[in-house]
Design an enzyme around this catalytic site. Sequence first.
Site, PDB file in Angstrom:
ATOM      1  N   ASP A   8      46.174  69.269  22.123  1.00  0.00           N
ATOM      2  CA  ASP A   8      45.400  69.747  23.281  1.00  0.00           C
ATOM      3  C   ASP A   8      44.325  70.722  22.810  1.00  0.00           C
ATOM      4  OD1 ASP A   8      44.623  70.548  25.847  1.00  0.00           O
ATOM      5  OD2 ASP A   8      46.623  70.389  26.670  1.00  0.00           O
TER       6      ASP A   8
ATOM      7  N   ARG B  26      35.905  64.502  35.583  1.00  0.00           N
ATOM      8  CA  ARG B  26      35.759  65.966  35.634  1.00  0.00           C
ATOM      9  C   ARG B  26      35.685  66.526  34.228  1.00  0.00           C
ATOM     10  NH1 ARG B  26      40.370  68.572  33.642  1.00  0.00           N
ATOM     11  NH2 ARG B  26      42.375  67.615  34.113  1.00  0.00           N
TER      12      ARG B  26
ATOM     13  N   ASN C 172      36.743  68.880  31.145  1.00  0.00           N
ATOM     14  CA  ASN C 172      37.977  69.443  30.603  1.00  0.00           C
ATOM     15  C   ASN C 172      37.571  70.552  29.627  1.00  0.00           C
ATOM     16  OD1 ASN C 172      40.810  69.378  30.775  1.00  0.00           O
ATOM     17  ND2 ASN C 172      40.949  68.304  28.828  1.00  0.00           N
TER      18      ASN C 172
END
Length: 300
Positions: free
Chosen positions: A205, A102, A104
């Site tokens: 992140d 998927r 991100n």
Amino acid sequence: MSSVKVECVVKESCEVGEGPVWEESDQSLLFVDITKKKIHRWNSAANSIRSMDTGDMVGCVLPRRSGGYVAGVGRHFVAVDWLAQSVMSSLAEVDQDKPTNRFNDGKVDPVGRLFAGTMATETSPAVLEKNQGSLFSLTSDLKVVKHFDQVSISNGLDWSPDHTTFYYIDSLRFSVDAFHYDIHTGTISERRVVYKLQEDEGIPDGMSVDVKGNLWVACYNGGRVLNIDPNTGVRLSTVLLPVTKTTSCCFGGASYSDLYVTSASLGLTAAEKGQQPQAGCVFKVTGLGVNGFPPNSFAG
Ligand code: BGC
Ligand code: CA
């Protein structure tokens, strides 16, 4: 430095709040809840939130010049008609050979190309089969370019103020990397590490570049945002937040002087949730004494 203040502004608790983007036109913050498959838009003046379902996991959402948004949903780049509250259509598909991957994190470059990367399905947060993802871009003529593969968790990305450097995070490398960026062709080369995270800093992140060219890196499981000078590799400062799963950040507000930080609650135990009741909320950090750039819009 002026006095830094951290305030919880969006009390909607996300499972995996991510990908904040400031929309100056009506002082709103656009962001996603990846696992709840939702796009949220918080109006700061009215303190109201509007949301829509995306039907599949949504990694990022960005403004589009022709109106509405583009988003990375499942393995598709999609056009979103926000007014009709529906995901309109797939613009392109990636990773056809990896059906459980998927999208991100994603961001638009200074001339309007959308960059976004993929990852495998997690069995629990940050636990997954490594090296299954790739970094892609979508050009204004809706062509997909694959820049590289072997990515574990494709995350934060941004460009230097002079557009000659592309910064990128593969979270499970625990580093912030840089590439030479050719703004004319949209190609990247010469990967290097600009900052290696220390163990207590968490997992790198989402990130955002400020007008001075320094990086602001949200650290998952670190409860912090690191301010890094990418030219020296020095950590200039750390902003601590009252939640551990800080996921991403962007500048917004008047002259882009506030830093908005998203967070996650998925993966916390009941006891941890009790200790950090604001997990999953969005925070506003003021008094940093720096400004960011307005977001770029997808040119397609
Ligand atoms: C991903 C999450 C992941 C986290 C920590 C996020 O960008 O979307 O699924 O658990 O990074 O690396
Ligand atoms: Ca992320």
